[in-house]
Design an enzyme around this catalytic site. Structure first.
Site, mmCIF file in Angstrom:
data_model
loop_
_atom_site.group_PDB
_atom_site.id
_atom_site.type_symbol
_atom_site.label_atom_id
_atom_site.label_comp_id
_atom_site.label_asym_id
_atom_site.label_seq_id
_atom_site.Cartn_x
_atom_site.Cartn_y
_atom_site.Cartn_z
ATOM 1 N N TYR A 269 106.265 27.821 108.587
ATOM 2 C CA TYR A 269 104.972 27.470 107.987
ATOM 3 C C TYR A 269 105.173 26.408 106.903
ATOM 4 O O TYR A 269 104.506 25.376 106.886
ATOM 5 C CB TYR A 269 104.329 28.728 107.390
HETATM 6 O O1 LIG Z 1 100.461 29.986 98.243
HETATM 7 C C1 LIG Z 1 101.025 29.799 99.284
HETATM 8 O O2 LIG Z 1 101.767 28.862 99.431
HETATM 9 C C2 LIG Z 1 100.816 30.754 100.415
HETATM 10 O O3 LIG Z 1 100.224 31.942 99.920
HETATM 11 C C3 LIG Z 1 100.159 32.973 100.851
HETATM 12 O O4 LIG Z 1 101.473 33.395 101.161
HETATM 13 P P1 LIG Z 1 102.111 34.513 100.228
HETATM 14 O O5 LIG Z 1 102.242 34.063 98.831
HETATM 15 O O6 LIG Z 1 103.370 34.938 100.912
HETATM 16 O O7 LIG Z 1 101.011 35.657 100.217
HETATM 17 P P2 LIG Z 1 100.982 37.088 100.926
HETATM 18 O O8 LIG Z 1 101.353 36.992 102.345
HETATM 19 O O9 LIG Z 1 99.698 37.682 100.600
HETATM 20 O O10 LIG Z 1 102.158 37.871 100.166
HETATM 21 C C4 LIG Z 1 102.055 38.114 98.779
HETATM 22 C C5 LIG Z 1 103.274 38.857 98.311
HETATM 23 O O11 LIG Z 1 103.310 40.164 98.876
HETATM 24 C C6 LIG Z 1 104.574 40.397 99.471
HETATM 25 N N1 LIG Z 1 104.386 41.295 100.620
HETATM 26 C C7 LIG Z 1 103.771 40.868 101.737
HETATM 27 C C8 LIG Z 1 103.573 41.706 102.804
HETATM 28 C C9 LIG Z 1 104.005 43.012 102.732
HETATM 29 O O12 LIG Z 1 103.849 43.826 103.695
HETATM 30 N N2 LIG Z 1 104.614 43.434 101.603
HETATM 31 C C10 LIG Z 1 104.814 42.622 100.535
HETATM 32 O O13 LIG Z 1 105.397 43.051 99.508
HETATM 33 C C11 LIG Z 1 105.092 39.036 99.842
HETATM 34 O O14 LIG Z 1 106.514 39.053 99.918
HETATM 35 C C12 LIG Z 1 104.584 38.196 98.700
HETATM 36 O O15 LIG Z 1 105.472 38.278 97.622
HETATM 37 C C13 LIG Z 1 99.427 32.524 102.118
HETATM 38 O O16 LIG Z 1 99.509 33.502 103.120
HETATM 39 C C14 LIG Z 1 99.904 31.202 102.628
HETATM 40 O O17 LIG Z 1 99.043 30.767 103.665
HETATM 41 C C15 LIG Z 1 99.901 30.223 101.474
HETATM 42 O O18 LIG Z 1 100.281 28.963 101.852
#
Ligand SMILES: O=C(O)[C@H]1O[C@H](OP(=O)(O)OP(=O)(O)OC[C@H]2O[C@@H](n3ccc(=O)[nH]c3=O)[C@H](O)[C@@H]2O)[C@H](O)[C@@H](O)[C@@H]1O
Length: 483
Positions: A269
Site C-alpha cells: 500500500y
Molecule cells: O495514515 C495512514 O497513512 C494510514 O492510516 C490507516 O492505517 P493505520 O494507521 O494502520 O490504521 P489502522 O489500520 O486503523 O490501524 C491503527 C493501529 O491499530 C493497530 N491494529 C490494527 C488492527 C488490529 O487488529 N490490531 C491493531 O492493534 C495497527 O497496528 C495500528 O497501529 C489507513 O488504513 C490507511 O489507509 C492510511 O493510509
C-alpha cells in the site's frame, strides 16, 4: 433517521482494471486521441489536404444522403441514452446522455453570490474523506461533482448512504471508475473544473497482503488515468490528492517531516502511494500540472471506514468479541508502544480545503507545458501520537463495555510501529491547525456509530444517560452490517 454529515471519508472509491474492457464511445474517444497526437503540417500542404478531403467528404455525404433517406448524422453524445461504464466491480453504473450531462453541470456549478468559487471534481466522493470534503466545499458554495465506483472493499451500503447525504445537498456522485479514461475525458469536456480533489484509492495497509493487484489498479493505474485526462483538459485543473503517512515506512526520525526518507515502505500500500507521488512529479515536470500531495495520518471520525481499527474495535467490543491489539516486539526501535497520530476528519477536511485554496494554477494547455507549476507535499496529522492500547481504553469508556483484548506481537503485515507528523509546513502554507483530540473525536464517532447502526439503542442511551452492555451485545448481533 440517518445522521447528517457534520463537517467526515478515506475510502476506497477505488478503480478497477478498465484497460482490458472494450471502450464503447469509439467515435468520441478517437476524436480526442487524434486531437492529442496531431502534429503541425505546413500551411500549403494543409490547404491542399483540406481541399482534397473536402471534395471527398462532400461526394461521400451526397452519395450517403441519396442512397439512405433515413440517415442522420451521428450525435457526439447520444441524447438520454445511458451507457454502461467500464466497470469490473459489480456495478450497474450508467453514464452519458443529455439528462446526465445536465446533472453533472448542475452539480459542478459554483453557487457563491460573487460567482468566484472553485469547481471541484472529487474522486472517491462516496468514501470517508471524500464525502466530508465534498460536503464542506458545497457548504461554502463551491461547485462539486463526485466520482466513485462504489466497490465492495467494504460495505457498499455505507458508501451509498454517504452519496445519498451528498445528493441532499446538491452534490451528484457519478458512479464510475477513475481508470475509465473515456468517462474522465467526458467529465472534463462537460465541466471546466478548476480543481480535482483526488481521493479515490485502494486504502488499508494490511489488505495489500490479500489483494495486491487492487492497489496497483487504483493507486498506480488510477492516478495515471486521472493525470492523463487532466493534462489534456482545457483548462488544466490544479490537483490535490491523498498520499499517506505510510510512505515514511521504516523512517525512524520523529516527528516525520516532509524532508525525511520515504524510500523504505513497509507495505505494498505504502509503495503504491509513494509511486503516486513520483508519478505526480512526472506530470508536473512534463505537462505543468499543479500537484499537491497530502500525507494523511490515520484519519478517523463519523462515517468512517469499517476496515480501520477504531471502527472494527468498536463493532467487536459491542458484540463482545475479542479484539487483537498489537504490541511492539521491542525490536530496537525508539518506540516500544504501537502508536498512531490519529487525526480527526474535520481537521483533515480543513487541510484539504486549505490545499485547494492555495494551489497555484496548472500552466499547461492542450497537453503542453507553458511554465513551471507548483509541486507540493504536506503532512496532515494531529502531532500527538496515542498508543493503540489507549485508543481501546477510550473506546471502553465511551461504549461503557469492557473489551476482550488479545494482545499479540505485531505481525509483519505491513503495519509500522509508530507515526507522528511534523505539521509545521502545512501550518505555515495552508493555515492547517488541527484542533480535535482523540477523546473528543472518538466521542463524535461513537455517537454516530450508535445512531447509524443501532438507532434504538442510541435513543435508550440518551434517555437513561448510560448503556447496558447486555443490551448492547444482543442488539448489535442483529443490527450491525459494517465491515
Ligand atoms: O495514515 C495512514 O497513512 C494510514 O492510516 C490507516 O492505517 P493505520 O494507521 O494502520 O490504521 P489502522 O489500520 O486503523 O490501524 C491503527 C493501529 O491499530 C493497530 N491494529 C490494527 C488492527 C488490529 O487488529 N490490531 C491493531 O492493534 C495497527 O497496528 C495500528 O497501529 C489507513 O488504513 C490507511 O489507509 C492510511 O493510509
Amino acid at each position: 433517521m440517518a445522521p447528517q454529515l457534520n463537517g467526515a471519508s478515506g475510502s476506497a472509491g477505488a478503480t478497477s482494471g478498465a484497460a482490458a474492457v472494450k471502450p464503447q464511445f469509439h467515435h468520441f474517444h478517437h476524436h480526442r486521441l487524434a486531437a492529442r497526437h496531431h502534429h503541425n503540417p505546413s500551411p500549403t500542404s494543409l490547404l491542399s489536404k483540406l481541399a482534397f478531403w473536402s471534395v471527398c467528404s462532400l461526394s461521400l455525404l451526397l452519395a450517403f444522403l441519396l442512397l439512405s433517406p433515413s440517415a442522420a448524422p451521428t450525435p457526439r453524445v447520444a441524447p438520454d441514452s445511458p451507457r454502461r461504464s467500464l466497470h469490473t466491480s459489480p456495478s450497474t453504473a450508467t453514464w452519458g446522455g443529455t439528462a446526465w450531462e445536465k446533472k453533472v453541470r448542475a452539480s459542478a456549478r459554483v453557487r457563491r453570490a460573487n460567482g468566484r468559487g472553485l469547481s471541484v471534481l472529487v474522486t472517491g466522493a462516496a468514501g470517508f474523506v471524500g464525502c466530508h470534503a465534498a460536503a464542506a466545499l458545497r457548504r461554502r458554495g463551491d461547485g462539486v461533482l463526485g466520482l466513485d465506483n462504489f466497490n465492495d472493499y467494504y460495505d457498499p451500503a455505507l458508501k451509498r448512504g454517504r452519496a445519498a447525504l451528498l445528493a441532499r445537498s446538491g452534490v451528484y456522485v457519478v458512479d464510475g471508475d477513475i481508470a475509465d479514461a473515456e468517462l474522465l475525458d467526458k467529465l472534463f469536456d462537460v465541466v471546466p473544473f478548476t480543481h480535482v480533489l483526488h481521493l479515490a484509492a485502494q486504502a488499508g495497509v494490511r489488505h495489500a497482503l490479500v489483494d495486491p493487484m487492487s492497489y496497483v489498479r487504483a493507486n498506480v493505474a488510477g492516478i495515471v488515468a486521472l493525470l492523463e485526462a487532466a493534462r489534456v483538459a482545457d483548462p488544466q485543473p490544479a490537483i490535490v490528492w491523498a498520499s499517506s503517512s505510510s510512505v515514511y515506512g521504516l523512517n525512524s526520525h520523529v516527528p516525520f517531516s516532509e524532508h525525511d526518507r520515504t524510500d523504505r515502505p513497509a507495505s505494498l500500500y505504502a509503495a503504491t502511494k509513494k509511486a503516486g507521488e513520483e508519478i505526480a512529479h512526472v506530470y508536473n515536470h512534463i505537462y505543468g500540472l499543479s500537484l499537491t500531495a497530502l500525507r494523511f495520518f490515520t484519519v478517523y471520525g463519523p462515517w468512517g471506514r469499517p476496515d480501520m481499527a477504531y471502527f472494527f474495535f468498536t463493532r467487536d467490543i459491542l458484540a463482545g468479541r475479542p479484539i487483537t491489539v498489537y504490541e511492539s516486539d521491542g525490536g530496537g526501535t525508539h518506540q516500544t508502544t504501537i502508536s498512531r497520530d490519529f487525526t480527526y476528519i474535520d481537521d483533515i477536511v480543513k487541510g484539504c480545503v486549505g490545499a485547494l485554496d492555495t494551489a497555484g494554477r496548472s500552466t499547461g494547455s492542450g497537453g503542453k507545458k507553458r511554465g513551471p507549476a507548483p509541486f507540493r507535499t504536506y503532512n496532515l496529522g494531529n502531532t500527538s501520537p496515542v498508543p493503540v492500547t489507549q485508543l481501546v481504553d477510550l473506546l471502553e469508556k465511551l461504549l461503557k463495555v469492557k473489551a476482550v483484548r488479545r494482545v499479540v506481537k505485531m505481525p509483519r503485515n505491513g503495519d509500522v510501529p509508530y507515526t507522528h507528523a511534523n505539521i509545521s509546513l502545512a501550518q505555515r502554507e495552508l493555515g492547517y491547525r488541527p484542533s480535535t483530540d482523540l477523546q473528543t473525536g472518538l466521542k463524535k464517532f461513537v455517537r454516530w456509530y450508535l445512531e447509524y447502526y443501532m438507532p434504538g439503542l442510541a435513543d435508550k442511551q440518551k434517555q437513561h444517560g448510560s448503556s447496558n452492555s447486555k443490551v448492547l451485545l444482543d442488539r448489535n448481533g442483529s443490527t450491525n452490517s459494517a465491515g
